[in-house]
Design an enzyme around this catalytic site. Structure first.
Site, PDB file in Angstrom:
ATOM      1  N   GLU A   1       0.941  -0.994   0.017  1.00  0.00           N
ATOM      2  CA  GLU A   1       0.055  -0.015   0.007  1.00  0.00           C
ATOM      3  C   GLU A   1       0.828   1.215  -0.066  1.00  0.00           C
ATOM      4  OE1 GLU A   1      -3.002  -0.021  -0.456  1.00  0.00           O
ATOM      5  OE2 GLU A   1      -3.998  -1.966   0.035  1.00  0.00           O
TER       6      GLU A   1
ATOM      7  N   TYR B   1       1.902   7.110  -7.168  1.00  0.00           N
ATOM      8  CA  TYR B   1       1.321   8.054  -7.666  1.00  0.00           C
ATOM      9  C   TYR B   1       2.168   9.622  -7.878  1.00  0.00           C
ATOM     10  CZ  TYR B   1      -2.752   5.140  -7.103  1.00  0.00           C
ATOM     11  OH  TYR B   1      -3.437   4.138  -7.038  1.00  0.00           O
TER      12      TYR B   1
ATOM     13  N   GLU C   1      -4.594  -4.915  -5.314  1.00  0.00           N
ATOM     14  CA  GLU C   1      -5.937  -4.874  -4.441  1.00  0.00           C
ATOM     15  C   GLU C   1      -7.057  -5.976  -4.451  1.00  0.00           C
ATOM     16  OE1 GLU C   1      -5.431  -2.736  -2.576  1.00  0.00           O
ATOM     17  OE2 GLU C   1      -4.668  -0.829  -3.253  1.00  0.00           O
TER      18      GLU C   1
ATOM     19  N   HIS D   1      -5.766  -8.397  -2.292  1.00  0.00           N
ATOM     20  CA  HIS D   1      -5.779  -7.799  -0.753  1.00  0.00           C
ATOM     21  C   HIS D   1      -7.329  -7.827  -0.535  1.00  0.00           C
ATOM     22  CE1 HIS D   1      -2.404  -5.020  -1.183  1.00  0.00           C
ATOM     23  NE2 HIS D   1      -2.220  -6.131  -1.404  1.00  0.00           N
TER      24      HIS D   1
END
Length: 321
Positions: A98, A105, A192, A195
């Site tokens: 994460e 970004y 994700e 996850h």
């Protein structure tokens, strides 16, 4: 014989095989943003209109905030309720990735944006009322919720709330634009997906152990939370996408992914939207394999990342036998 003060983790004695398989999956698909040639997207970037450029910046600013929340607060809270030491190890891996996502970004910003534009993006991110509202709602559950409520919040974040942001790069990828930016997003989506599925599975273990009345009460709470988050997400989507006319398409994508979040937790879908209702350009973007850049050629081993694939419905239904 001395008393045991602290126990070493033993990966040769696995209490839950899903811990081991998830660890192997996550480590197998490890990646870093520094291996992706983002500067190759500059020609595409210069051709975008100013409203499109602002949309991309704000979308990624919002995703940065949510990944920061998940890495700094979310996983710490989930770790407190781990069922096995191997689950703690998996959560450690998730927490690190994460942070990688949030950092990625900034790599995109530093490639595409000026210093002044980056400052504007983070000012918008840190003050947007809808973005701050969902961060506050999720974080308050992390701080004060029950172990199962925390897992619900985490799955909604991973499998639902991120997707108002993911829509933009997937749309451009489907139109053969910003391919390297989208490569990062597809790698993030791949993470994700694992996850959300894993934490949803852990939720199911706890949920099935509850008495029937408590299950019903928790389900009411879950669906109530989803309605509240979706209402806020509609407003957030209108603000992001209203000017360029994509808002309704994005909301369809959100409802589709909200159903995926519920499936992760073994619950019935809420919305009628299916993959067939989502803009096919976006679904094409999410299902296209990675470009297989030679990410590790700089260190001499020529390792290639595997292809990114969309999660299939059956991937959300981990067996609990």
């Amino acid at each position: 014989m001395a008393n045991t003060y602290y126990e070493a983790i033993n990966w040769n004695e696995i209490e839950d095989v899903i811990d081991k398989s998830t660890w192997e999956k996550l480590t197998e698909q490890f990646w870093l943003d520094t291996r992706i040639p983002l500067s190759n997207d500059l020609d595409d970037w210069r051709k975008l209109s100013e409203p499109e450029k602002q949309l991309v910046g704000h979308v990624f600013g919002g995703l940065t905030l949510l990944d920061t929340l998940q890495s700094e607060s979310g996983i710490d809270q989930l770790r407190k309720d781990a069922r096995t030491p191997h689950e703690e190890a998996v959560l450690n891996n998730i927490q690190f990735m994460e942070s990688v996502h949030a950092k990625s970004y900034s790599s995109i910003f530093s490639t595409l944006n000026t210093k002044k534009e980056i400052e504007e993006i983070f000012e918008w991110t840190n003050t947007n009322p809808y973005l701050q509202a969902k961060a506050e709602k999720i974080n308050e559950i992390y701080k004060h919720g029950t172990p199962l409520q925390k897992k619900i919040a985490s799955v909604f974040l991973e499998t639902f709330l991120f997707y108002s942001g993911f829509y933009t790069p997937l749309y451009y990828l489907g139109n053969n634009k910003l391919a390297n930016v989208a490569e990062i997003i597809k790698l993030i989506i791949r993470d994700e997906s694992v996850h959300g599925t894993y934490i949803g599975y852990k939720f199911q273990l706890g949920f099935q152990a509850l008495p029937e009345a408590e299950q019903a009460e928790l389900k009411d709470w879950m669906y109530g939370l989803l309605f509240e988050l979706y209402e806020n997400e509609e407003n957030y989507t209108d603000e992001l996408y209203g000017e360029i006319g994509w808002a309704e398409e994005v909301k369809t994508f959100l409802r589709y992914n909200a159903n995926k979040a519920l499936m992760n937790m073994g619950q019935d879908p809420l919305f009628p939207d299916s993959a067939n209702d989502v803009n096919p350009i976006v679904m094409n973007g999410i299902s296209t394999g990675t470009s297989n850049h030679d990410f590790f050629s700089q260190v001499g081993n020529g390792y290639l990342l595997g292809s990114v694939e969309a999660m299939k419905d059956e991937d959300y239904l981990i067996g609990l036998e």
